[in-house]
Design a protein around this motif. Structure first.
Motif, PDB file in Angstrom:
ATOM      1  N   ARG A 159      32.225  34.077  38.003  1.00  0.00           N
ATOM      2  CA  ARG A 159      31.838  34.393  39.379  1.00  0.00           C
ATOM      3  C   ARG A 159      32.282  33.319  40.371  1.00  0.00           C
ATOM      4  O   ARG A 159      32.199  33.529  41.584  1.00  0.00           O
ATOM      5  CB  ARG A 159      30.330  34.620  39.463  1.00  0.00           C
ATOM      6  N   ASP A 160      32.740  32.179  39.875  1.00  0.00           N
ATOM      7  CA  ASP A 160      33.268  31.143  40.759  1.00  0.00           C
ATOM      8  C   ASP A 160      34.772  31.286  40.997  1.00  0.00           C
ATOM      9  O   ASP A 160      35.337  30.572  41.826  1.00  0.00           O
ATOM     10  CB  ASP A 160      32.995  29.753  40.174  1.00  0.00           C
ATOM     11  N   ALA A 161      35.423  32.184  40.269  1.00  0.00           N
ATOM     12  CA  ALA A 161      36.870  32.353  40.392  1.00  0.00           C
ATOM     13  C   ALA A 161      37.220  33.037  41.705  1.00  0.00           C
ATOM     14  O   ALA A 161      36.462  33.868  42.216  1.00  0.00           O
ATOM     15  CB  ALA A 161      37.402  33.165  39.219  1.00  0.00           C
ATOM     16  N   ASP A 162      38.410  32.689  42.245  1.00  0.00           N
ATOM     17  CA  ASP A 162      38.848  33.287  43.507  1.00  0.00           C
ATOM     18  C   ASP A 162      39.837  34.423  43.295  1.00  0.00           C
ATOM     19  O   ASP A 162      40.423  34.942  44.240  1.00  0.00           O
ATOM     20  CB  ASP A 162      39.456  32.240  44.433  1.00  0.00           C
ATOM     21  N   GLY A 163      40.036  34.834  42.036  1.00  0.00           N
ATOM     22  CA  GLY A 163      40.994  35.895  41.738  1.00  0.00           C
ATOM     23  C   GLY A 163      40.450  37.289  41.998  1.00  0.00           C
ATOM     24  O   GLY A 163      39.288  37.483  42.371  1.00  0.00           O
ATOM     25  N   TYR A 164      41.331  38.257  41.786  1.00  0.00           N
ATOM     26  CA  TYR A 164      40.975  39.656  42.025  1.00  0.00           C
ATOM     27  C   TYR A 164      40.041  40.157  40.925  1.00  0.00           C
ATOM     28  O   TYR A 164      40.094  39.714  39.784  1.00  0.00           O
ATOM     29  CB  TYR A 164      42.239  40.512  42.074  1.00  0.00           C
ATOM     30  N   ARG A 165      39.219  41.136  41.297  1.00  0.00           N
ATOM     31  CA  ARG A 165      38.240  41.687  40.375  1.00  0.00           C
ATOM     32  C   ARG A 165      37.854  43.084  40.844  1.00  0.00           C
ATOM     33  O   ARG A 165      38.288  43.541  41.901  1.00  0.00           O
ATOM     34  CB  ARG A 165      37.008  40.794  40.308  1.00  0.00           C
ATOM     35  N   ALA A 215      42.284  48.166  34.346  1.00  0.00           N
ATOM     36  CA  ALA A 215      41.932  47.627  35.648  1.00  0.00           C
ATOM     37  C   ALA A 215      41.627  46.137  35.593  1.00  0.00           C
ATOM     38  O   ALA A 215      42.106  45.364  36.435  1.00  0.00           O
ATOM     39  CB  ALA A 215      40.741  48.398  36.225  1.00  0.00           C
ATOM     40  N   VAL A 216      40.830  45.698  34.608  1.00  0.00           N
ATOM     41  CA  VAL A 216      40.482  44.274  34.566  1.00  0.00           C
ATOM     42  C   VAL A 216      41.701  43.432  34.180  1.00  0.00           C
ATOM     43  O   VAL A 216      41.874  42.318  34.681  1.00  0.00           O
ATOM     44  CB  VAL A 216      39.284  43.995  33.637  1.00  0.00           C
ATOM     45  N   ARG A 217      42.568  43.955  33.315  1.00  0.00           N
ATOM     46  CA  ARG A 217      43.774  43.211  32.977  1.00  0.00           C
ATOM     47  C   ARG A 217      44.718  43.143  34.181  1.00  0.00           C
ATOM     48  O   ARG A 217      45.374  42.124  34.422  1.00  0.00           O
ATOM     49  CB  ARG A 217      44.471  43.844  31.764  1.00  0.00           C
ATOM     50  N   TYR A 218      44.792  44.232  34.946  1.00  0.00           N
ATOM     51  CA  TYR A 218      45.603  44.205  36.160  1.00  0.00           C
ATOM     52  C   TYR A 218      45.079  43.133  37.119  1.00  0.00           C
ATOM     53  O   TYR A 218      45.878  42.374  37.702  1.00  0.00           O
ATOM     54  CB  TYR A 218      45.587  45.570  36.859  1.00  0.00           C
ATOM     55  N   THR A 232      42.583  39.585  21.844  1.00  0.00           N
ATOM     56  CA  THR A 232      43.202  40.872  21.535  1.00  0.00           C
ATOM     57  C   THR A 232      43.330  41.750  22.765  1.00  0.00           C
ATOM     58  O   THR A 232      44.265  42.539  22.893  1.00  0.00           O
ATOM     59  CB  THR A 232      42.386  41.624  20.475  1.00  0.00           C
ATOM     60  N   ALA A 233      42.387  41.610  23.700  1.00  0.00           N
ATOM     61  CA  ALA A 233      42.452  42.411  24.918  1.00  0.00           C
ATOM     62  C   ALA A 233      43.425  41.809  25.915  1.00  0.00           C
ATOM     63  O   ALA A 233      44.178  42.507  26.582  1.00  0.00           O
ATOM     64  CB  ALA A 233      41.067  42.516  25.544  1.00  0.00           C
ATOM     65  N   GLU A 234      43.430  40.475  26.041  1.00  0.00           N
ATOM     66  CA  GLU A 234      44.312  39.811  26.997  1.00  0.00           C
ATOM     67  C   GLU A 234      45.773  39.969  26.604  1.00  0.00           C
ATOM     68  O   GLU A 234      46.637  40.139  27.449  1.00  0.00           O
ATOM     69  CB  GLU A 234      43.961  38.330  27.084  1.00  0.00           C
ATOM     70  N   SER A 235      46.064  39.922  25.292  1.00  0.00           N
ATOM     71  CA  SER A 235      47.451  40.013  24.845  1.00  0.00           C
ATOM     72  C   SER A 235      48.027  41.400  25.031  1.00  0.00           C
ATOM     73  O   SER A 235      49.222  41.569  25.209  1.00  0.00           O
ATOM     74  CB  SER A 235      47.560  39.613  23.372  1.00  0.00           C
ATOM     75  N   ALA A 236      47.175  42.421  24.996  1.00  0.00           N
ATOM     76  CA  ALA A 236      47.644  43.785  25.262  1.00  0.00           C
ATOM     77  C   ALA A 236      47.614  44.009  26.757  1.00  0.00           C
ATOM     78  O   ALA A 236      46.830  44.787  27.287  1.00  0.00           O
ATOM     79  CB  ALA A 236      46.753  44.792  24.537  1.00  0.00           C
ATOM     80  N   ASP A 237      48.515  43.296  27.477  1.00  0.00           N
ATOM     81  CA  ASP A 237      48.426  43.284  28.935  1.00  0.00           C
ATOM     82  C   ASP A 237      48.923  44.591  29.527  1.00  0.00           C
ATOM     83  O   ASP A 237      49.360  45.493  28.857  1.00  0.00           O
ATOM     84  CB  ASP A 237      49.165  42.072  29.528  1.00  0.00           C
ATOM     85  N   ALA A 286      52.876  48.691  40.437  1.00  0.00           N
ATOM     86  CA  ALA A 286      54.227  48.411  39.946  1.00  0.00           C
ATOM     87  C   ALA A 286      54.659  46.969  40.203  1.00  0.00           C
ATOM     88  O   ALA A 286      55.546  46.455  39.523  1.00  0.00           O
ATOM     89  CB  ALA A 286      55.232  49.363  40.589  1.00  0.00           C
ATOM     90  N   GLN A 287      54.036  46.295  41.170  1.00  0.00           N
ATOM     91  CA  GLN A 287      54.377  44.898  41.437  1.00  0.00           C
ATOM     92  C   GLN A 287      54.002  43.989  40.268  1.00  0.00           C
ATOM     93  O   GLN A 287      54.568  42.905  40.114  1.00  0.00           O
ATOM     94  CB  GLN A 287      53.652  44.420  42.698  1.00  0.00           C
ATOM     95  N   VAL A 288      53.071  44.445  39.443  1.00  0.00           N
ATOM     96  CA  VAL A 288      52.571  43.619  38.348  1.00  0.00           C
ATOM     97  C   VAL A 288      52.964  44.194  36.992  1.00  0.00           C
ATOM     98  O   VAL A 288      53.118  43.458  36.022  1.00  0.00           O
ATOM     99  CB  VAL A 288      51.029  43.483  38.451  1.00  0.00           C
ATOM    100  N   THR A 289      53.124  45.487  36.916  1.00  0.00           N
ATOM    101  CA  THR A 289      53.366  46.147  35.639  1.00  0.00           C
ATOM    102  C   THR A 289      54.760  46.758  35.584  1.00  0.00           C
ATOM    103  O   THR A 289      55.390  47.016  36.603  1.00  0.00           O
ATOM    104  CB  THR A 289      52.349  47.270  35.399  1.00  0.00           C
TER     105      THR A 289
END
Length: 234
Positions: free
Chosen positions: A113-119, A67-70, A89-94, A41-44
């Motif tokens: 794989r170099d990104a420091d974000g969540y996965r 899950a990946v969009r979250y 099309t996938a990114e815009s349907a967040d 809920a913090q994100v959506t």
């Protein structure tokens, strides 16, 4: 809370094909428990599970695409580099509109794989973390560590209610199945992704560290959620 998981190696196996393979795993971060409804809920603004019940219940009925969009949305919210490059099309349907995004079959997604974000964890990372240095089918007596059909009352439970594994990770078995990054077997099952861990409605034999389940990346069902991973900063 994210737990630092040490590197190592893990041997995966598949009962259907009677195949086994060993994977080297680098250190990474993994959430101490499945993503909760409060965390989602913090994100959506719209949750796939309908948002009924307490905030410490696992977020469920979350598709692999959800899950990946979250993961990307949370990364941006915290000023991190998103781990996934999704088709427009996938990114815009967040996650805020609850849409399916890409077609779930041919839509192309790239993991930076170099990104420091969540996965999502890889399947090898998931099993390595679940085992936590143990070698048996489970890291403790099943009723002590997991909500399954025999003790759940056939309902979902708040995270952290059972004993953690030796690395401080809760609910690695039982409560909700967890999406992994990997394809299950693309030559046979196409875009189907891996699920791990067993759920609150599963018999005891499904709540083992080695058990693999597969499903279409658009599936939303009440015993499937996710657990967040991150790669450590260089």
């Amino acid at each position: 809370m994210m737990i630092t998981v040490p590197g190592g190696h893990v041997t995966l196996s598949d009962r259907r094909t009677e195949r086994s393979w060993t994977v080297e795993v680098a250190p990474y971060l993994l959430s101490a428990h499945p993503l909760t409804r409060a965390g989602y809920a913090q994100v959506t603004t719209t949750r796939p599970d309908g948002g009924q019940g307490g905030g410490r219940l696992p977020a469920h009925s979350v598709s692999w695409w959800d899950a990946v969009r979250y993961c990307n949305a949370l990364s941006r919210q915290e000023g991190l580099t998103p781990a996934y490059r999704l088709p427009h099309t996938a990114e815009s349907a967040d996650t805020k509109d609850g849409g399916d995004g890409g077609d779930g079959e041919g839509a192309h997604i790239i993991w930076d794989r170099d990104a420091d974000g969540y996965r999502l964890p890889t399947e090898a990372e998931w099993e390595h973390a679940c085992r936590a240095g143990t070698t048996g089918p489970r890291y403790g007596p099943l009723d002590d560590i997991a909500w399954h059909r025999g003790n759940s009352g056939e309902r979902i439970h708040e995270v952290g209610g059972r004993r953690p594994n030796p690395w401080g990770l809760y609910d690695m078995l039982g409560n909700v199945w967890e999406w992994c990054w990997d394809f299950y077997d693309p030559e046979v099952y196409g875009s189907y992704r891996v699920l791990r861990g067993g759920g609150w409605f599963d018999e005891h034999w499904s709540c083992r560290a080695s058990v693999r389940r597969r499903s279409h990346p658009t599936l939303r069902i009440e015993d499937v959620g996710l657990r967040l991973a991150r790669s450590p900063r260089p």
